[in-house]
Motif scaffolding. Structure first.
Motif, PDB file in Angstrom:
ATOM      1  N   THR A   1      15.957  -3.477  -0.480  1.00  0.00           N
ATOM      2  CA  THR A   1      16.705  -2.638  -1.421  1.00  0.00           C
ATOM      3  C   THR A   1      18.074  -2.281  -0.866  1.00  0.00           C
TER       4      THR A   1
ATOM      5  N   ASP B   1       6.340  -1.399  -9.675  1.00  0.00           N
ATOM      6  CA  ASP B   1       6.928  -0.061  -9.637  1.00  0.00           C
ATOM      7  C   ASP B   1       8.018   0.033  -8.577  1.00  0.00           C
ATOM      8  N   ALA B   2       7.811  -0.635  -7.435  1.00  0.00           N
ATOM      9  CA  ALA B   2       8.819  -0.616  -6.376  1.00  0.00           C
ATOM     10  C   ALA B   2      10.097  -1.294  -6.842  1.00  0.00           C
TER      11      ALA B   2
ATOM     12  N   ARG C   1      11.108  -1.627  -9.960  1.00  0.00           N
ATOM     13  CA  ARG C   1      11.743  -0.772 -10.975  1.00  0.00           C
ATOM     14  C   ARG C   1      12.434   0.426 -10.335  1.00  0.00           C
ATOM     15  N   THR C   2      11.825   0.968  -9.278  1.00  0.00           N
ATOM     16  CA  THR C   2      12.468   2.080  -8.567  1.00  0.00           C
ATOM     17  C   THR C   2      13.785   1.636  -7.963  1.00  0.00           C
TER      18      THR C   2
ATOM     19  N   SER D   1      16.363   1.330 -10.615  1.00  0.00           N
ATOM     20  CA  SER D   1      16.840   2.639 -11.087  1.00  0.00           C
ATOM     21  C   SER D   1      17.860   3.242 -10.137  1.00  0.00           C
TER      22      SER D   1
ATOM     23  N   LEU E   1      13.177   4.175  -1.871  1.00  0.00           N
ATOM     24  CA  LEU E   1      13.824   5.479  -1.897  1.00  0.00           C
ATOM     25  C   LEU E   1      14.522   5.810  -0.582  1.00  0.00           C
TER      26      LEU E   1
END
Length: 363
Positions: free
Chosen positions: A14, A35-36, A38-39, A42, A122
């Motif tokens: 990321t 989900d990772a 999509r995170t 985002s 994150l």
């Protein structure tokens, strides 16, 4: 480079995607955990939509044991013109890649020497690789265009490229990365059941030594599994040093003066060799190590105090080369250690004292 794909949206994947997206590269994100991905999307790292055709570069950011399988899948799909991975070990994945018969002309291994205790999208930052070494380990078949694509990736991420042999890379990271991780964990493990009074005495030394012990254990098991032999070799050497140091410390308790002297010599030898090794670590911007002087300033725990301190140094023309902060247990005050050039220590000390700061210079 105009397009890229990142397979694996953890910290490294990321962060690379964020850096590329910030430079205008269209980045397509994939992860076994949707989900990772999509995170990461985002956060501005790219899009989870599949590319319409082959991208310029695919960056495989998955655990070392999965590199070859993922590379083979991506090449079967014709996902990219060129491919790289960012795993922290290189020789094992290269053997796996050869065993699966992957195209190694358009593939190059790589490893950015950057990370953090936290993991996952994150924890990612676009500037994670700024000024950091990024190792490239081309295969004998890797062509020039593939190497150039990897060099462009490194440049876009603000890192510094270093080309190495895969086995030499693994020996190096076993020494400077993988073994320190285990040692930090071993030291920190002593604190798990320590008395509360002992833990409350923890200062910057133990904090610095154990900082990386907060890393994800499962992630590190995967990394260490891929470089276990080389790490074990270094730990055996360390074990021999530990045995000698333990014997020296026991001798310091002996009634016989000659034995005490032998013990002191053994312990001093380890400390001196530590001095010599520490002195070889490159200094600022990779230059030879520089000896700085430390100006220690007491600072209150209020918003803006640190900025005010740095501004004071700037006003008298002193460049702060490095900084450490030690927090006082149970008090709203800390000690800021400002590392400056020897010629600037006196100037900064006088200027800060004149402006009311509590300061001392450790000369």
């Amino acid at each position: 480079m105009r397009t890229a794909a990142v397979i694996g949206t953890g910290l490294i994947g990321t962060s690379a995607a964020l850096a590329l997206s910030a430079r205008g590269i269209t980045v397509h994100l994939r992860d076994a955990d949707p989900d990772a991905a999509r995170t990461a999307a985002s956060l501005g790292a790219g899009t989870v939509e599949e590319p319409e055709g082959p991208v310029d570069l695919a960056i495989i950011a998955v655990p070392p044991a999965m590199i070859a399988t993922v590379l083979a899948d991506c090449q079967r799909q014709n996902l990219a013109r060129w491919y790289t991975d960012v795993a922290s070990v290189k020789a094992g994945p290269r053997r796996d890649i050869a065993a699966l018969g992957c195209d190694t002309v358009h593939y190059i291994g790589s490893h950015p020497m950057a990370g953090a205790e936290r993991t996952g999208p994150l924890a990612a930052r676009a500037d994670l690789f700024e000024g950091r070494t990024w190792v490239l380990t081309p295969t004998p078949e890797t062509d020039t265009d593939t190497l150039n694509a990897a060099l462009e990736l490194v440049a876009l991420c603000g890192a510094v490229p270093v080309v190495m042999d895969a086995a030499a890379h693994d020996r190096a990271v076993a020494l400077v990365s993988h073994t320190p991780q285990l040692l930090a964990s071993l030291v920190a493990a002593r604190l798990e059941h320590a008395e509360e009074n002992a833990v409350r005495l923890a200062g910057p030394g133990i904090r610095d030594t154990t900082r990386i012990a907060g890393s994800n254990p499962l992630m590190w098991v995967e990394i260490l599994s891929a470089n276990a032999g080389m790490v074990a070799d270094i730990l055996e050497e360390l074990a021999a040093d530990l045995d000698g140091t333990v014997a020296g410390l026991r001798a310091l308790q002996a009634a016989d003066e000659a034995k005490r002297e032998q013990g002191a010599t053994a312990v001093e030898d380890v400390l001196r060799r530590g001095n010599a090794g520490r002195a070889r670590i490159p200094g600022k911007h990779g230059a030879p190590p520089t000896r700085y002087e430390t100006v220690v300033v007491a600072i209150g725990d209020q918003p803006g105090e640190l900025a005010r301190l740095f501004a004071e140094a700037g006003r008298v023309g002193v460049n702060i080369e490095d900084v450490l902060i030690e927090h006082s247990t149970g008090q709203q005050v800390g000690l800021v250690q400002l590392m400056v050039a020897p010629s600037a220590a006196g100037v900064l000390t006088a200027a800060l004292q004149e402006r009311g700061w509590r300061v001392r210079s450790d000369r």
